[in-house]
Design a protein around this motif. Structure first.
Motif, PDB file in Angstrom:
ATOM      1  N   ILE A   1      84.959   9.189  45.944  1.00 30.12           N
ATOM      2  CA  ILE A   1      84.341  10.265  46.391  1.00 30.12           C
ATOM      3  C   ILE A   1      84.986  11.738  45.841  1.00 30.12           C
ATOM      4  CG2 ILE A   1      84.754  11.669  48.754  1.00 30.12           C
ATOM      5  CD1 ILE A   1      85.275   8.955  50.139  1.00 30.12           C
ATOM      6  N   SER A   2      84.151  12.425  45.179  1.00 29.91           N
ATOM      7  CA  SER A   2      84.306  13.221  44.495  1.00 29.91           C
ATOM      8  C   SER A   2      84.234  14.773  45.534  1.00 29.91           C
ATOM      9  CB  SER A   2      83.353  13.780  43.350  1.00 29.91           C
ATOM     10  OG  SER A   2      81.929  13.956  44.114  1.00 29.91           O
ATOM     11  N   GLU A   3      84.857  15.812  45.317  1.00 29.20           N
ATOM     12  CA  GLU A   3      85.079  16.928  46.159  1.00 29.20           C
ATOM     13  C   GLU A   3      83.345  17.501  46.304  1.00 29.20           C
ATOM     14  OE1 GLU A   3      88.068  19.800  45.852  1.00 29.20           O
ATOM     15  OE2 GLU A   3      86.540  21.518  46.494  1.00 29.20           O
ATOM     16  N   LYS A   4      82.739  17.330  45.075  1.00 27.17           N
ATOM     17  CA  LYS A   4      81.461  18.111  45.266  1.00 27.17           C
ATOM     18  C   LYS A   4      80.527  17.237  46.418  1.00 27.17           C
ATOM     19  CE  LYS A   4      77.545  18.970  42.244  1.00 27.17           C
ATOM     20  NZ  LYS A   4      76.798  18.577  41.221  1.00 27.17           N
ATOM     21  N   ARG A   5      80.614  15.725  46.128  1.00 30.53           N
ATOM     22  CA  ARG A   5      79.825  14.990  46.976  1.00 30.53           C
ATOM     23  C   ARG A   5      80.255  15.272  48.523  1.00 30.53           C
ATOM     24  NH1 ARG A   5      77.845   8.985  45.985  1.00 30.53           N
ATOM     25  NH2 ARG A   5      76.375   8.876  47.659  1.00 30.53           N
ATOM     26  N   ALA A   6      81.698  15.216  48.725  1.00 27.34           N
ATOM     27  CA  ALA A   6      82.212  15.627  50.073  1.00 27.34           C
ATOM     28  C   ALA A   6      81.718  16.956  50.576  1.00 27.34           C
ATOM     29  CB  ALA A   6      83.871  15.595  49.792  1.00 27.34           C
ATOM     30  N   ARG A   7      81.611  17.948  49.760  1.00 33.49           N
ATOM     31  CA  ARG A   7      81.038  19.212  50.237  1.00 33.49           C
ATOM     32  C   ARG A   7      79.456  18.987  50.697  1.00 33.49           C
ATOM     33  NH1 ARG A   7      83.826  24.025  49.083  1.00 33.49           N
ATOM     34  NH2 ARG A   7      85.909  23.584  47.681  1.00 33.49           N
ATOM     35  N   ASN A   8      78.877  18.238  49.819  1.00 34.97           N
ATOM     36  CA  ASN A   8      77.527  17.980  50.370  1.00 34.97           C
ATOM     37  C   ASN A   8      77.346  17.416  51.638  1.00 34.97           C
ATOM     38  OD1 ASN A   8      76.224  19.573  48.054  1.00 34.97           O
ATOM     39  ND2 ASN A   8      76.110  17.660  46.855  1.00 34.97           N
ATOM     40  N   TYR A   9      78.098  16.203  51.580  1.00 36.01           N
ATOM     41  CA  TYR A   9      77.904  15.520  53.080  1.00 36.01           C
ATOM     42  C   TYR A   9      78.506  16.091  54.314  1.00 36.01           C
ATOM     43  CZ  TYR A   9      76.703  11.068  50.918  1.00 36.01           C
ATOM     44  OH  TYR A   9      75.943  10.144  50.601  1.00 36.01           O
ATOM     45  N   LEU A  10      79.331  17.183  54.034  1.00 39.08           N
ATOM     46  CA  LEU A  10      80.034  18.076  55.266  1.00 39.08           C
ATOM     47  C   LEU A  10      79.358  19.416  55.407  1.00 39.08           C
ATOM     48  CD1 LEU A  10      83.710  17.154  54.480  1.00 39.08           C
ATOM     49  CD2 LEU A  10      82.055  15.828  55.974  1.00 39.08           C
ATOM     50  N   THR A  11      78.001  19.742  54.446  1.00 40.14           N
ATOM     51  CA  THR A  11      77.499  20.616  54.854  1.00 40.14           C
ATOM     52  C   THR A  11      77.101  21.132  56.268  1.00 40.14           C
ATOM     53  OG1 THR A  11      76.336  20.210  52.753  1.00 40.14           O
ATOM     54  CG2 THR A  11      75.414  22.147  53.900  1.00 40.14           C
ATOM     55  N   GLY A  12      76.925  20.181  57.115  1.00 43.23           N
ATOM     56  CA  GLY A  12      76.394  20.463  58.510  1.00 43.23           C
ATOM     57  C   GLY A  12      77.457  20.330  59.204  1.00 43.23           C
ATOM     58  N   ASN A  13      78.827  20.563  58.935  1.00 38.05           N
ATOM     59  CA  ASN A  13      80.013  20.492  59.898  1.00 38.05           C
ATOM     60  C   ASN A  13      80.626  21.848  59.830  1.00 38.05           C
ATOM     61  OD1 ASN A  13      79.352  17.511  59.096  1.00 38.05           O
ATOM     62  ND2 ASN A  13      80.183  17.491  60.947  1.00 38.05           N
ATOM     63  N   LEU A  14      81.046  22.570  60.487  1.00 41.03           N
ATOM     64  CA  LEU A  14      81.640  23.749  60.549  1.00 41.03           C
ATOM     65  C   LEU A  14      83.022  23.642  61.319  1.00 41.03           C
ATOM     66  CD1 LEU A  14      78.969  26.535  61.796  1.00 41.03           C
ATOM     67  CD2 LEU A  14      79.496  25.526  59.533  1.00 41.03           C
ATOM     68  N   CYS A  15      83.878  24.201  60.625  1.00 44.20           N
ATOM     69  CA  CYS A  15      85.246  24.307  61.338  1.00 44.20           C
ATOM     70  C   CYS A  15      85.637  25.667  61.372  1.00 44.20           C
ATOM     71  CB  CYS A  15      86.443  23.603  60.446  1.00 44.20           C
ATOM     72  SG  CYS A  15      87.964  23.574  61.092  1.00 44.20           S
ATOM     73  N   ARG A  16      86.356  26.184  62.570  1.00 44.18           N
ATOM     74  CA  ARG A  16      86.737  27.690  62.825  1.00 44.18           C
ATOM     75  C   ARG A  16      88.214  27.873  62.779  1.00 44.18           C
ATOM     76  NH1 ARG A  16      82.415  29.222  61.579  1.00 44.18           N
ATOM     77  NH2 ARG A  16      80.596  29.519  62.751  1.00 44.18           N
ATOM     78  N   CYS A  17      89.058  26.624  62.858  1.00 38.98           N
ATOM     79  CA  CYS A  17      90.399  27.088  62.774  1.00 38.98           C
ATOM     80  C   CYS A  17      91.254  26.318  61.783  1.00 38.98           C
ATOM     81  CB  CYS A  17      90.959  26.764  63.999  1.00 38.98           C
ATOM     82  SG  CYS A  17      90.739  25.380  65.010  1.00 38.98           S
ATOM     83  N   THR A  18      90.882  25.182  61.125  1.00 38.15           N
ATOM     84  CA  THR A  18      91.654  24.457  60.429  1.00 38.15           C
ATOM     85  C   THR A  18      91.407  24.916  58.908  1.00 38.15           C
ATOM     86  OG1 THR A  18      91.723  22.404  61.579  1.00 38.15           O
ATOM     87  CG2 THR A  18      92.103  22.236  59.310  1.00 38.15           C
ATOM     88  N   GLY A  19      90.134  25.327  58.698  1.00 39.92           N
ATOM     89  CA  GLY A  19      89.907  25.643  57.115  1.00 39.92           C
ATOM     90  C   GLY A  19      89.664  24.542  56.451  1.00 39.92           C
ATOM     91  N   TYR A  20      88.669  24.731  55.418  1.00 37.93           N
ATOM     92  CA  TYR A  20      88.092  23.603  54.639  1.00 37.93           C
ATOM     93  C   TYR A  20      89.036  22.709  53.798  1.00 37.93           C
ATOM     94  CZ  TYR A  20      84.036  25.063  57.215  1.00 37.93           C
ATOM     95  OH  TYR A  20      83.203  25.532  58.232  1.00 37.93           O
ATOM     96  N   GLU A  21      90.159  23.575  53.364  1.00 36.43           N
ATOM     97  CA  GLU A  21      90.563  22.706  52.273  1.00 36.43           C
ATOM     98  C   GLU A  21      91.412  21.388  52.810  1.00 36.43           C
ATOM     99  OE1 GLU A  21      92.988  25.752  49.959  1.00 36.43           O
ATOM    100  OE2 GLU A  21      94.329  23.922  49.252  1.00 36.43           O
ATOM    101  N   PRO A  22      92.051  21.552  53.727  1.00 37.97           N
ATOM    102  CA  PRO A  22      92.532  20.049  54.197  1.00 37.97           C
ATOM    103  C   PRO A  22      91.683  18.956  54.431  1.00 37.97           C
ATOM    104  CG  PRO A  22      93.463  21.906  55.711  1.00 37.97           C
ATOM    105  CD  PRO A  22      92.654  22.658  54.827  1.00 37.97           C
ATOM    106  N   ILE A  23      90.522  19.495  54.955  1.00 37.41           N
ATOM    107  CA  ILE A  23      89.390  18.650  55.515  1.00 37.41           C
ATOM    108  C   ILE A  23      88.647  18.044  53.942  1.00 37.41           C
ATOM    109  CG2 ILE A  23      87.048  18.486  56.271  1.00 37.41           C
ATOM    110  CD1 ILE A  23      87.915  20.762  58.437  1.00 37.41           C
ATOM    111  N   LEU A  24      88.622  18.861  53.033  1.00 34.37           N
ATOM    112  CA  LEU A  24      88.098  18.419  51.727  1.00 34.37           C
ATOM    113  C   LEU A  24      89.105  17.498  51.189  1.00 34.37           C
ATOM    114  CD1 LEU A  24      86.407  21.436  50.247  1.00 34.37           C
ATOM    115  CD2 LEU A  24      85.310  19.264  51.217  1.00 34.37           C
ATOM    116  N   LYS A  25      90.654  17.668  51.414  1.00 30.51           N
ATOM    117  CA  LYS A  25      91.472  16.730  50.859  1.00 30.51           C
ATOM    118  C   LYS A  25      91.488  15.611  51.461  1.00 30.51           C
ATOM    119  CE  LYS A  25      96.292  18.013  49.930  1.00 30.51           C
ATOM    120  NZ  LYS A  25      97.121  19.052  50.453  1.00 30.51           N
ATOM    121  N   ALA A  26      91.228  15.521  52.839  1.00 30.99           N
ATOM    122  CA  ALA A  26      91.318  14.375  53.579  1.00 30.99           C
ATOM    123  C   ALA A  26      90.071  13.417  52.884  1.00 30.99           C
ATOM    124  CB  ALA A  26      90.956  14.540  55.027  1.00 30.99           C
ATOM    125  N   ALA A  27      88.699  14.104  52.696  1.00 31.63           N
ATOM    126  CA  ALA A  27      87.680  13.398  52.462  1.00 31.63           C
ATOM    127  C   ALA A  27      87.933  12.584  51.061  1.00 31.63           C
ATOM    128  CB  ALA A  27      86.513  14.306  52.313  1.00 31.63           C
TER     129      ALA A  27
END
Ligand SMILES: Cc1cc2nc3c(=O)[nH]c(=O)nc-3n(C[C@H](O)[C@H](O)[C@H](O)COP(=O)(O)OP(=O)(O)OC[C@H]3O[C@@H](n4cnc5c(N)ncnc54)[C@H](O)[C@@H]3O)c2cc1C
Ligand code: FES
Ligand code: FES
Length: 488
Positions: free
Chosen positions: A144-170
């Protein structure tokens, strides 16, 4: 009222498997959005509803449809806009179905370990979208590359955590520990779907009627009997209107079980796309066939929307900022329709008669869109300008196709979107370009000419002046890109 012919077997309910449990939906519930049923009837509130218009991904669930006698792979959709009937003959997995034996799934555990959620509203949607990411990477034996994770998560918005930990999790998901969702696909469910697929669906009461025919002949017959039947494709346009109370559907027809319309055919440079082919399927086919067009579908909406929405829906919805129409306008696109009177083909340049006005009779069904992919020697450029790269509506779109010989323009086709009530093909200017040099001067003059041919309006997305400037700038961009690529 649309009556299905007597020899056709019908059922008055839809069937899907929800986290492995067989569900039958009857009556008016079949028209409700899936998220509503999940939360208020099936006691599964893990699927959140935030925007109700396909924009935030909080309602993401996973589906695997039974089509052509097979269960397809799991994909993400937005349950807030998906009508329940669209899940007929599908496996549906919600966030509640991800854990195994009371233990968090590997994906859920990665989110916990990497602090991927705070308020938790977006988290079920992210976890579902990440589950498909993990399943696909596992199936393709890829990390799972970060690029691919970003593409798969394009349709998901987060208002409070921020995307860095989410991408790290992915990217931290341990693929060797992932237990595939195929655990839900039992042989019994396949046999069940197989038996059910020989039935057409007719659900009706005094307030509504839902038809899901199994053949195009039957669909045409129904539309002839009841021209007011509204055809729903992926419901990514109509579902939003319904949720916002801007539309009421009384008589509906879904073509989801018409197998003739599920195919993409290509022979030579001609591609014919059936009415129920999703944008996601089209995108994957175009990767080989036409990377420029694939590129514009790549930045179209989100995976959830593309897994449901169709090319035909985009064309018939007739938005002047629809992303696929400019391309189809320069690729000799044709809209193929069927009715009791037979089939006819309409050049897409003649399909739009005014803002959302179509050359489409009430009893006609759009069955296919046909277009020609450009040859390797032609120059084909597509542009979309939007405030954000992903999941955003276009301000101006543009499609340009040139045939060049010795730096001279032999043929030209130009189409612009977002600059008038319909997407515009600029035939007058195309004729003027023939025989001219492919030069900076010609493109500057073309920009000035285009300004006189288009009539943008000012709205929330941009002023008239901004749009005029964008149209000129896109031509300059095209010239610079092409002259660099071809060394002109
Ligand atoms: C969050 C979000 C993001 C989006 N992003 C983009 C984007 O980036 N670019 C873009 O262009 N669009 C975008 N859209 C709009 C939408 O996704 C597209 O227009 C999509 O292609 C519609 O396809 P559908 O199958 O869902 O159509 P539906 O909503 O099912 O139908 C659209 C129209 O087509 C008619 N129709 C459908 N099938 C047929 C048929 N076979 N015969 C006759 N009529 C038919 C319907 O009656 C309806 O009028 C977005 C929508 C959402 C909700
Ligand atoms: S609730 Fe936002 S996409 Fe469904
Ligand atoms: S965790 Fe609050 S919106 Fe994402």
């Amino acid at each position: 009222m649309g009556q299905i012919k007597s020899e056709t077997k019908t059922r008055d309910h839809i069937v899907f498997y929800l986290n492995g449990r067989r569900i039958e939906v009857r009556g008016a519930d079949a028209l409700k959005p899936l998220a509503h049923l999940l939360r208020y009837q099936f006691g599964l509130p893990g699927t959140k509803v935030v925007c109700s218009e396909g924009d935030c991904g909080a309602c993401t669930v996973l589906i695997a449809p039974f089509r052509q006698a097979e269960i397809q792979k799991f994909r993400s959709i937005n349950a807030c806009i998906a009508p329940a009937y669209s899940l007929d003959l599908c496996h549906v997995v919600t966030v509640e179905g991800l854990a195994i034996g009371g233990e968090l799934s590997t994906v859920q555990q990665a989110m916990v370990d990497n602090h991927g959620g705070q308020c938790g509203y977006c988290t079920p949607g992210f976890v579902c979208a990440m589950t498909v990411l993990a399943e696909d990477c596992l199936a393709e034996n890829k990390i799972i590359s970060e690029k691919r994770a970003r593409n798969y998560l394009t349709g998901n918005l987060c208002r409070c955590t921020g995307y860095e930990p989410i991408l790290k999790a992915a990217t931290a998901i341990e693929l060797d520990k992932v237990i595939s969702l195929s655990r839900y696909v039992s042989q019994a469910s396949i046999e069940d779907f197989s038996a059910l697929s020989s039935f057409d669906i007719l659900i009706q009461d005094q307030n509504f009627e839902l038809n899901m025919p199994g053949t195009l002949t039957q669909a045409v017959r129904l539309k002839k009997q009841s021209p007011e039947l509204r055809i729903v494709g992926g419901a990514t346009d109509l579902g939003v209107l319904l949720n916002k109370d801007k539309l009421k559907l009384v008589k509906v027809m879904s073509l989801a079980h018409v197998s003739e319309l599920e195919q993409i055919q290509h022979s030579g440079n001609k591609i014919v796309v059936g009415a129920t082919v999703t944008l996601a399927t089209l995108e994957s086919v175009l990767r080989q066939q036409c990377s420029e067009l694939q590129g514009i579908i790549k930045v179209f909406a989100s995976p959830q929307i593309k897994n449901a929405g169709t090319l035909v829906g985009n064309v018939v919805n007739a938005s002047p900022i629809a992303d696929t129409i400019p391309a189809l306008m320069v690729l000799e696109g044709k809209v193929i329709v069927s009715s009791g009177a037979g089939a006819r083909q309409i050049p897409i340049t003649e399909f739009y008669k005014g803002y959302k006005q179509l050359d489409l009779a009430a009893d006609e069904i759009v069955t296919h869109i046909e277009f020609e992919i450009p040859s390797a020697t032609q120059v084909f450029k597509l542009y979309k300008v939007a405030p954000r790269k992903d999941l955003d509506i276009s301000v101006v779109t543009c499609a340009l196709l040139f045939t060049l010989k010795n730096k001279k323009i032999e043929a030209a086709r130009l189409a612009f979107g977002g600059v008038g009530p319909t997407v515009l093909r600029l035939s007058k200017l195309e004729a003027k370009l023939i025989g001219q040099d492919f030069s900076s001067e010609v493109f500057v003059q073309l920009g000035l000419d285009v300004e006189k041919e288009i009539a943008p309006i000012s709205d929330l997305r941009g002023t008239k002046e901004f749009r005029l400037q964008l149209a000129k700038n896109l031509l300059k961009k095209c010239y610079r890109e092409v002259s660099a690529e071809l060394g002109l």
